[in-house]
Write an enzyme that holds these catalytic residues in place. Structure first.
Site, PDB file in Angstrom:
ATOM      1  N   TYR A   1       0.872  -1.178   0.000  1.00 43.78           N
ATOM      2  CA  TYR A   1       0.000   0.000   0.000  1.00 43.78           C
ATOM      3  C   TYR A   1       0.903   1.221   0.000  1.00 43.78           C
ATOM      4  O   TYR A   1       1.857   1.304   0.781  1.00 43.78           O
ATOM      5  CB  TYR A   1      -0.894   0.019   1.244  1.00 43.78           C
ATOM      6  CG  TYR A   1      -1.756   1.258   1.311  1.00 43.78           C
ATOM      7  CD1 TYR A   1      -3.030   1.263   0.742  1.00 43.78           C
ATOM      8  CD2 TYR A   1      -1.287   2.435   1.899  1.00 43.78           C
ATOM      9  CE1 TYR A   1      -3.815   2.404   0.764  1.00 43.78           C
ATOM     10  CE2 TYR A   1      -2.064   3.585   1.918  1.00 43.78           C
ATOM     11  CZ  TYR A   1      -3.327   3.565   1.355  1.00 43.78           C
ATOM     12  OH  TYR A   1      -4.094   4.690   1.373  1.00 43.78           O
TER      13      TYR A   1
ATOM     14  N   GLU B   1      -3.181   7.535  -4.439  1.00 42.85           N
ATOM     15  CA  GLU B   1      -3.035   6.239  -3.770  1.00 42.85           C
ATOM     16  C   GLU B   1      -2.778   5.119  -4.761  1.00 42.85           C
ATOM     17  O   GLU B   1      -3.418   5.047  -5.807  1.00 42.85           O
ATOM     18  CB  GLU B   1      -4.330   5.943  -2.993  1.00 42.85           C
ATOM     19  CG  GLU B   1      -4.316   4.638  -2.222  1.00 42.85           C
ATOM     20  CD  GLU B   1      -5.704   4.302  -1.683  1.00 42.85           C
ATOM     21  OE1 GLU B   1      -5.979   4.610  -0.516  1.00 42.85           O
ATOM     22  OE2 GLU B   1      -6.519   3.728  -2.450  1.00 42.85           O
TER      23      GLU B   1
END
Ligand code: GDP
Ligand code: MN
Length: 402
Positions: free
Chosen positions: A101, A189
């Site tokens: 992530y 992201e």
């Protein structure tokens, strides 16, 4: 404004972040053609503006063009969290070794952008954040200095990234920082950033949120807005320049000024009510804007009453009153309305509304109490200003019943 995955990834690619080869399409046949072009396995991904598509069945692997067509057909027929799937991204499939992530967002408390990373990326990142927050690392970025190389290395070390990938990771961090800062994003992201076969890093998913207030200087981003995927009330609010946020309560609030809007919501709560929305019609709102705002509020089926709280400075109360009446003529409703007008031309405004039998109030506390009572279905019409009854208000014969 949220960007789709395919749009975000194209921006990432411009900044040197590796993404899989692929194309976005709107039909199953096109998906088949792209799969043929790419050769080998592909992944079919729904393009909707919500997260968790994988878990909702909106991301599927296809072994060949035939299967790609079938899966695209199936996914194009889906609704994910209430949003219809109108496009799918057909991407070359990656052989995933591990999922990272990696994101940059605003940390309001620190008043700085923050880099967030975790070796436990992928579809369960929310769970990781809840249950094992120590697996998530954060580094703040000085907005004036920008992202420094040592910070990328720090992150790489903290998530135990293999040493031979640090160089590439450095380029990806720098690219993500550029994508974030140059586009006035509030979020950039990558989840997952994967280590794929052959020790390569690839951004398999992408998400960007652009600060709406900056869109005036990013016309190319403003054009990317996908109206099909927005809630209609939000689209209308944007067109009319209204700040509207839907909430879960049943008292619709129409207020001018963000501070006054928050105060109104607080007072509604103080008297035991729950606001159905935040809505700031802004300064100087005319009849048309007020009518649009009322339509938006009433489009929410939970709304049991509407509270108007208008402080007339630049905004003229009689204009607002006319807007309310015009909107009511247009939107036939039995929802009771409580109105508090103060300031410029308040007397004139109140008169117009009293003539139409609406409940008026002098103070905000009184207005909030009446709205809460109306939402509970127990508002007794005041002697000189009765609850508006559409069938009566329409007929001139019933006007002026004071
Ligand atoms: P999200 O659920 O909306 O975040 O959608 P993602 O794009 O992140 O996809 C969900 C999951 O699908 C990822 O976490 C991966 O595990 C998997 N996935 C996506 N693309 C590929 C791919 O090319 N190959 C493989 N094997 N899995 C993929
Ligand atoms: Mn994802």
């Amino acid at each position: 404004m949220k960007l789709h995955e395919y749009q975000s990834k194209l921006i990432f690619a411009k900044h040197g972040i590796p993404i899989p080869k692929g194309r976005v399409v709107a039909t199953a046949q096109e998906a088949r053609h792209i799969a043929e072009e790419l050769g080998g396995r592909v992944v079919i991904k729904s393009q909707v503006l919500v997260g968790g598509r994988g878990k909702a069945g909106g991301v599927k692997l296809a072994n060949d063009p035939e299967e790609a067509e079938q899966l695209a057909f199936q996914i194009l027929g889906m609704e994910i969290k209430g949003l219809p799937v109108r496009k799918v991204l057909v991407d070359e499939a990656a052989a995933i070794e591990s999922e990272i992530y990696f994101a940059i967002t605003n940390d309001r408390a620190a008043r700085k952008p923050v880099l967030i990373a975790s070796a436990a990326g992928g579809m369960d990142i929310e769970e990781v954040a809840r249950k094992s927050p120590e697996k998530i690392v954060k580094i703040h970025v000085d907005p004036l200095l920008g992202l420094r190389d040592y910070q990328s290395r720090d992150i790489a070390a903290s998530i135990d990234l293999p040493r031979e990938l640090w160089r590439d990771f450095g380029k990806i961090s720098q690219g993500l920082w550029e994508a974030y800062s140059q586009n006035d994003a509030t979020l950039a992201e990558i989840n997952p950033l994967v280590i794929a076969g052959g020790a390569r890093l690839i951004a398999l998913d992408g998400k960007m949120i652009i600060d709406d207030n900056s869109l005036f200087r990013h016309p190319e981003l403003a054009e990317m807005r996908d109206i099909d995927e927005e809630a209609p009330a939000e689209t209308e609010a944007r067109i009319y320049g209204l700040s509207y946020i839907k909430l879960d309560g049943n008292i619709g609030c129409m207020v001018n000024g963000a501070g006054l809007a928050m105060t109104s919501m607080d007072i509604v709560k103080l008297f035991g009510g729950q606001p159905a929305n935040f809505l700031d019609i802004g300064g100087g709102a005319g009849q048309e804007k007020v009518a649009a705002a009322l339509r938006i509020i009433l489009s929410d089926p939970n709304v049991k009453t509407v509270l108007f709280n208008v402080f007339g400075g630049i905004t003229r109360c009689d204009e607002v009153a006319r807007g309310i009446l015009a909107a009511l003529a247009e939107v036939k409703t039995k929802v009771p309305m409580v109105v508090r007008l103060v300031g410029t031309n308040a007397e004139e405004g109140r008169q117009l509304l009293a003539d139409a039998h609406m409940v008026t109030a002098e103070t905000l506390a009184e207005a909030a109490q009446k709205a809460v009572a109306a939402a509970a279905g127990s508002l007794q019409p005041a002697p000189e200003s009765r609850l508006v009854d559409r069938s009566h208000a329409a007929g001139a014969g019933h006007r002026g019943a004071k």
